[in-house]
Design an enzyme around this catalytic site. Structure first.
Site, short mmCIF file in Angstrom:
data_model
loop_
_atom_site.label_atom_id
_atom_site.label_comp_id
_atom_site.label_asym_id
_atom_site.label_seq_id
_atom_site.Cartn_x
_atom_site.Cartn_y
_atom_site.Cartn_z
N ASP A 285 -0.05 5.20 1.08
CA ASP A 285 -0.21 6.12 2.21
C ASP A 285 -0.28 5.35 3.52
OD1 ASP A 285 -0.84 8.89 0.88
OD2 ASP A 285 -2.07 7.45 -0.20
N ASP B 113 0.87 -1.17 0.00
CA ASP B 113 0.00 0.00 0.00
C ASP B 113 0.91 1.23 0.00
OD1 ASP B 113 -2.36 1.65 0.46
OD2 ASP B 113 -1.65 1.83 2.51
N ASP C 53 -1.54 -0.96 5.97
CA ASP C 53 -1.77 -0.40 7.30
C ASP C 53 -3.24 -0.32 7.67
OD1 ASP C 53 -2.10 1.75 5.27
OD2 ASP C 53 -2.45 3.03 7.01
#
Length: 234
Positions: A14, A12, A174
């Site tokens: 961000d 991922d 995250d």
């Protein structure tokens, strides 16, 4: 015997690869200022990010008691993209240990890719400004395909573009979208706790959690892949 294809590690963006929070908040507040709305803060960010700029703007407006009419959204997205692009890379930095971890994996013959719900053009532009583009065999965004995370086709499409094998793929993220897309695509997941999840990442049931990219080694990835293969065999 044909050798196993090179493992593929998909990140991922961000909150996983890059700490983008300061620039996201700055551009989002610039955007909603056009509506006369109070700024949002870093504490709000975990409830706003994860589905791309359009949804982030909609959520921020809703948070400030100003639900948007559909026709108002395109101009606000354009305002956000213009401000965010002009400021790249801004305060954004890779998380500690990331570049060294990617160097280790590339040296071991691994493929790397990015699968983010951020617009592809913004993801590419940001990684280019940070001199990280060349690490990746594919970079896909929330507008690359007709679907986005947690739909498994976003991840499987990324794997295909990277020349990888879904059976030799690990997803790192995250938030719920990252862990869910891995689960939906049948690949192992690694969670990081320093991003923008609004709940503890351990509660999302990843296969493993690492607290620093120093822990991201080829041995860790191979162990996850072997464990996943064993589950399939059973």
């Amino acid at each position: 015997m044909t050798p196993a294809p090179a493992p593929l590690v998909v990140f991922d963006l961000d909150g996983t690869l890059l700490d983008t929070h300061a620039d996201l908040v700055e551009s989002l507040n610039h955007t909603i200022a056009a509506l006369g709305l109070e700024p949002v803060s870093y504490d709000d960010l975990t409830h706003l990010v994860g589905q791309g700029a359009r949804v982030m703007i909609e959520r921020a407006c809703r948070l400030r008691g100003h639900p948007l009419e559909a026709e108002a959204l395109p101009a606000l997205v354009e305002r956000f993209v213009a401000h965010y692009s002009a400021g790249m890379p801004g305060h954004t930095q890779p998380y500690p240990g990331l570049v060294a971890a990617m160097d280790r994996l590339k040296s071991a013959g691994y493929r790397l890719a990015v699968c983010t719900n951020k617009m592809e053009s913004l993801a590419l532009g940001l990684l280019d400004k940070l001199d990280l583009v060349n690490y990746f065999d594919a970079i896909t965004g929330g507008d690359t395909f007709p679907v986005r995370k947690p739909d498994p086709r976003h991840l499987t499409g990324t794997v295909e573009r990277a020349g990888g094998d879904i059976a030799r793929t690990v997803m790192i993220g995250d938030s719920i979208n990252d862990i869910a897309v891995a689960r939906n695509a049948g690949v192992p997941s690694i969670a990081v706790p320093f991003g923008y999840s609004d709940v503890p990442v351990s509660s999302l049931d990843p296969d493993i959690t690492i607290t620093h990219f120093d822990e991201l080694t080829s041995e860790l990835v191979e162990g996850l892949l072997k464990g996943s293969a064993a589950k399939v065999a059973v």
